[in-house]
Write a protein that holds these residues in place. Structure first.
Motif, PDB file in Angstrom:
ATOM      1  N   TRP A 127       0.766  -1.138  -0.321  1.00 13.88           N
ATOM      2  CA  TRP A 127       0.342  -0.018  -0.251  1.00 13.88           C
ATOM      3  C   TRP A 127       0.937   1.638  -0.202  1.00 13.88           C
ATOM      4  O   TRP A 127       0.543   1.693  -0.800  1.00 13.88           O
ATOM      5  CB  TRP A 127      -0.976  -0.115   0.796  1.00 13.88           C
ATOM      6  CG  TRP A 127      -1.587   1.323   1.087  1.00 13.88           C
ATOM      7  CD1 TRP A 127      -3.146   1.368   0.552  1.00 13.88           C
ATOM      8  CD2 TRP A 127      -1.308   2.278   1.619  1.00 13.88           C
ATOM      9  NE1 TRP A 127      -3.868   2.113   0.979  1.00 13.88           N
ATOM     10  CE2 TRP A 127      -2.572   3.819   1.741  1.00 13.88           C
ATOM     11  CE3 TRP A 127      -0.639   3.077   2.592  1.00 13.88           C
ATOM     12  CZ2 TRP A 127      -2.984   4.903   1.524  1.00 13.88           C
ATOM     13  CZ3 TRP A 127      -1.144   4.657   2.654  1.00 13.88           C
ATOM     14  CH2 TRP A 127      -2.244   5.014   2.533  1.00 13.88           C
TER      15      TRP A 127
ATOM     16  N   LEU B 105      -7.083  -3.980  -3.069  1.00 19.62           N
ATOM     17  CA  LEU B 105      -8.901  -3.840  -2.619  1.00 19.62           C
ATOM     18  C   LEU B 105      -9.097  -5.107  -2.433  1.00 19.62           C
ATOM     19  O   LEU B 105     -10.404  -4.467  -0.958  1.00 19.62           O
ATOM     20  CB  LEU B 105      -9.643  -3.417  -4.246  1.00 19.62           C
ATOM     21  CG  LEU B 105      -9.246  -1.838  -4.451  1.00 19.62           C
ATOM     22  CD1 LEU B 105      -9.338  -1.874  -6.526  1.00 19.62           C
ATOM     23  CD2 LEU B 105      -9.781  -0.916  -3.730  1.00 19.62           C
TER      24      LEU B 105
ATOM     25  N   GLN C  53      -8.721  -5.531   1.166  1.00 18.41           N
ATOM     26  CA  GLN C  53      -9.237  -4.072   2.269  1.00 18.41           C
ATOM     27  C   GLN C  53      -9.412  -5.181   3.972  1.00 18.41           C
ATOM     28  O   GLN C  53      -9.731  -6.504   3.652  1.00 18.41           O
ATOM     29  CB  GLN C  53     -10.221  -3.831   2.065  1.00 18.41           C
ATOM     30  CG  GLN C  53      -9.841  -2.813   0.928  1.00 18.41           C
ATOM     31  CD  GLN C  53      -8.782  -1.812   1.414  1.00 18.41           C
ATOM     32  OE1 GLN C  53      -9.590  -0.912   1.863  1.00 18.41           O
ATOM     33  NE2 GLN C  53      -7.612  -1.416   0.840  1.00 18.41           N
ATOM     34  N   GLU C  54      -9.474  -4.347   5.113  1.00 16.57           N
ATOM     35  CA  GLU C  54      -9.648  -4.917   6.496  1.00 16.57           C
ATOM     36  C   GLU C  54     -11.259  -5.240   5.764  1.00 16.57           C
ATOM     37  O   GLU C  54     -11.713  -5.931   7.301  1.00 16.57           O
ATOM     38  CB  GLU C  54      -9.319  -4.473   7.805  1.00 16.57           C
ATOM     39  CG  GLU C  54      -7.775  -4.548   7.929  1.00 16.57           C
ATOM     40  CD  GLU C  54      -7.399  -3.058   8.269  1.00 16.57           C
ATOM     41  OE1 GLU C  54      -6.927  -3.639   9.236  1.00 16.57           O
ATOM     42  OE2 GLU C  54      -7.007  -1.658   7.901  1.00 16.57           O
TER      43      GLU C  54
ATOM     44  N   ASP D 115     -15.843  -3.318   1.994  1.00 23.88           N
ATOM     45  CA  ASP D 115     -14.724  -2.771   1.103  1.00 23.88           C
ATOM     46  C   ASP D 115     -13.913  -3.167  -0.178  1.00 23.88           C
ATOM     47  O   ASP D 115     -13.096  -3.332  -0.941  1.00 23.88           O
ATOM     48  CB  ASP D 115     -13.598  -1.748   1.239  1.00 23.88           C
ATOM     49  CG  ASP D 115     -14.293  -0.942   2.599  1.00 23.88           C
ATOM     50  OD1 ASP D 115     -15.276   0.471   1.923  1.00 23.88           O
ATOM     51  OD2 ASP D 115     -12.996  -0.959   3.625  1.00 23.88           O
ATOM     52  N   ARG D 116     -14.185  -4.476   0.197  1.00 23.77           N
ATOM     53  CA  ARG D 116     -13.845  -5.864  -1.222  1.00 23.77           C
ATOM     54  C   ARG D 116     -14.759  -5.846  -2.413  1.00 23.77           C
ATOM     55  O   ARG D 116     -15.955  -5.634  -2.296  1.00 23.77           O
ATOM     56  CB  ARG D 116     -13.303  -6.900  -0.427  1.00 23.77           C
ATOM     57  CG  ARG D 116     -12.682  -6.583   0.424  1.00 23.77           C
ATOM     58  CD  ARG D 116     -12.275  -8.124   1.161  1.00 23.77           C
ATOM     59  NE  ARG D 116     -11.928  -7.911   2.588  1.00 23.77           N
ATOM     60  CZ  ARG D 116     -11.947  -8.683   3.741  1.00 23.77           C
ATOM     61  NH1 ARG D 116     -12.589 -10.198   3.032  1.00 23.77           N
ATOM     62  NH2 ARG D 116     -11.915  -8.468   4.875  1.00 23.77           N
TER      63      ARG D 116
ATOM     64  N   PRO E 221      -7.563   1.504  -2.765  1.00 21.13           N
ATOM     65  CA  PRO E 221      -7.591   0.704  -1.352  1.00 21.13           C
ATOM     66  C   PRO E 221      -7.380   2.021  -0.165  1.00 21.13           C
ATOM     67  O   PRO E 221      -6.176   2.710  -0.482  1.00 21.13           O
ATOM     68  CB  PRO E 221      -6.681   0.033  -1.635  1.00 21.13           C
ATOM     69  CG  PRO E 221      -5.244   0.726  -2.620  1.00 21.13           C
ATOM     70  CD  PRO E 221      -7.000   1.506  -3.291  1.00 21.13           C
ATOM     71  N   LYS E 222      -8.606   1.754   0.879  1.00 14.82           N
ATOM     72  CA  LYS E 222      -7.984   2.099   2.001  1.00 14.82           C
ATOM     73  C   LYS E 222      -7.051   1.126   3.044  1.00 14.82           C
ATOM     74  O   LYS E 222      -6.179   0.990   2.953  1.00 14.82           O
ATOM     75  CB  LYS E 222      -9.059   2.033   2.949  1.00 14.82           C
ATOM     76  CG  LYS E 222      -9.954   2.546   2.700  1.00 14.82           C
ATOM     77  CD  LYS E 222     -11.114   2.324   3.162  1.00 14.82           C
ATOM     78  CE  LYS E 222     -12.910   2.788   2.438  1.00 14.82           C
ATOM     79  NZ  LYS E 222     -13.547   2.224   3.821  1.00 14.82           N
TER      80      LYS E 222
ATOM     81  N   PRO F 140      -4.298   0.518   5.526  1.00 13.41           N
ATOM     82  CA  PRO F 140      -3.956   0.029   6.920  1.00 13.41           C
ATOM     83  C   PRO F 140      -4.232  -0.088   7.443  1.00 13.41           C
ATOM     84  O   PRO F 140      -3.095   1.279   8.086  1.00 13.41           O
ATOM     85  CB  PRO F 140      -3.244  -1.610   6.262  1.00 13.41           C
ATOM     86  CG  PRO F 140      -2.830  -1.871   5.039  1.00 13.41           C
ATOM     87  CD  PRO F 140      -3.023   0.096   4.618  1.00 13.41           C
TER      88      PRO F 140
END
Length: 255
Positions: free
Chosen positions: A145, A179, A182-183, A187-188, A209-210, A212
């Motif tokens: 990321w 993507l 993602q946690e 969001d996936r 992607p956010k 982490p």
């Protein structure tokens, strides 16, 4: 067709990894996408594998991937169903955060594992979970990321590839993988979305992607391994077939 071996024998091995140029790695990635789309959508059973990892990816001589070992697989009543289990199975580094912490699984559980497999295929590195620091996604995801955000993804690429790869393809695959990893499962993307994103270079990716979550202070913990004794289900996923034939799926019910 004779087997070439398992993906784990190539993905992080410096010597064998040299046998996988970028075109072969991309073929493996796209083959896994096709197999997972079938399991999640076209099989009409909504099958979630729950233990996707390099040890469960068989490579044929032409590097066509086959997903194997369905001893932990479960079927869902719909593609948006979430189920809870009293028996969490999986492997540290590949298991989705919500499954590891809350024993909740869905098709998005496989999506997370797929994202890790793609990052490992690109980098030749393993994904390590730092348990004692509250890690949920792994060091490879965090590093990828940061490199993606700084536009330095070339630093993620397996050195054995040299300069023999398409930067645009690497960048797209890595962003899609992030993507997927993602946690938050919301969001996936779905595997159908992933197939669309990887099939068209001109398609604009729908989101970024956010970052982490930040690690807590503390020492890195050891890897954990969660598994169970189970049967291997006879199933073959090929990247060249849109419909599976001669497939036998026997999934033990949860107890």
């Amino acid at each position: 067709m004779l087997s070439k071996g398992l993906l784990f024998q190539y993905s992080t091995d410096r010597i064998k990894g040299q046998l996988l140029d970028w075109s072969k790695r991309l073929k493996i990635i796209k083959g896994l996408v096709e197999g997972l789309v079938y399991l999640h959508k076209h099989s009409m059973l909504h099958i979630v594998h729950r233990d996707l990892k390099p040890n469960n990816i068989l490579l044929e001589c032409d590097m066509t991937p086959k997903i194997s070992d369905f001893g932990s697989a479960q079927t869902l009543c719909s593609d948006v169903t979430e189920e809870r289990t009293s028996r969490v199975v999986g492997t540290s580094g590949y298991i989705a955060p919500e499954y590891a912490s809350r024993a909740v699984y869905s098709l998005k559980t496989d999506v997370f594992s797929f994202g890790i497999l793609v990052l490992e295929t690109i980098s030749g590195r393993k994904n390590t979970i730092l348990d004692k620091r509250g890690d949920t996604v792994g060091d490879l995801v965090r590093d990828a990321w940061c490199l993606w955000k700084d536009r330095r993804l070339h630093e993620l690429v397996d050195p054995s590839l040299g300069n023999r790869y398409e930067v645009a393809e690497i960048t797209r695959c890595a962003q899609v993988a992030l993507l997927c990893a993602q946690e938050d499962p919301a969001d996936r993307p779905t595997m159908t979305d992933v197939a669309a994103m990887l099939s068209s270079e001109s398609m604009r990716l729908p989101m970024e992607p956010k970052q982490p979550a930040v690690l807590s202070e503390g020492s890195a913990g050891e890897d954990t391994y969660m598994s169970q004794s189970s049967r291997t289900v006879d199933i073959t996923i090929t990247s060249s077939a849109t419909v599976l034939t001669r497939v036998r799926i026997i999934v033990d019910p949860e107890v």
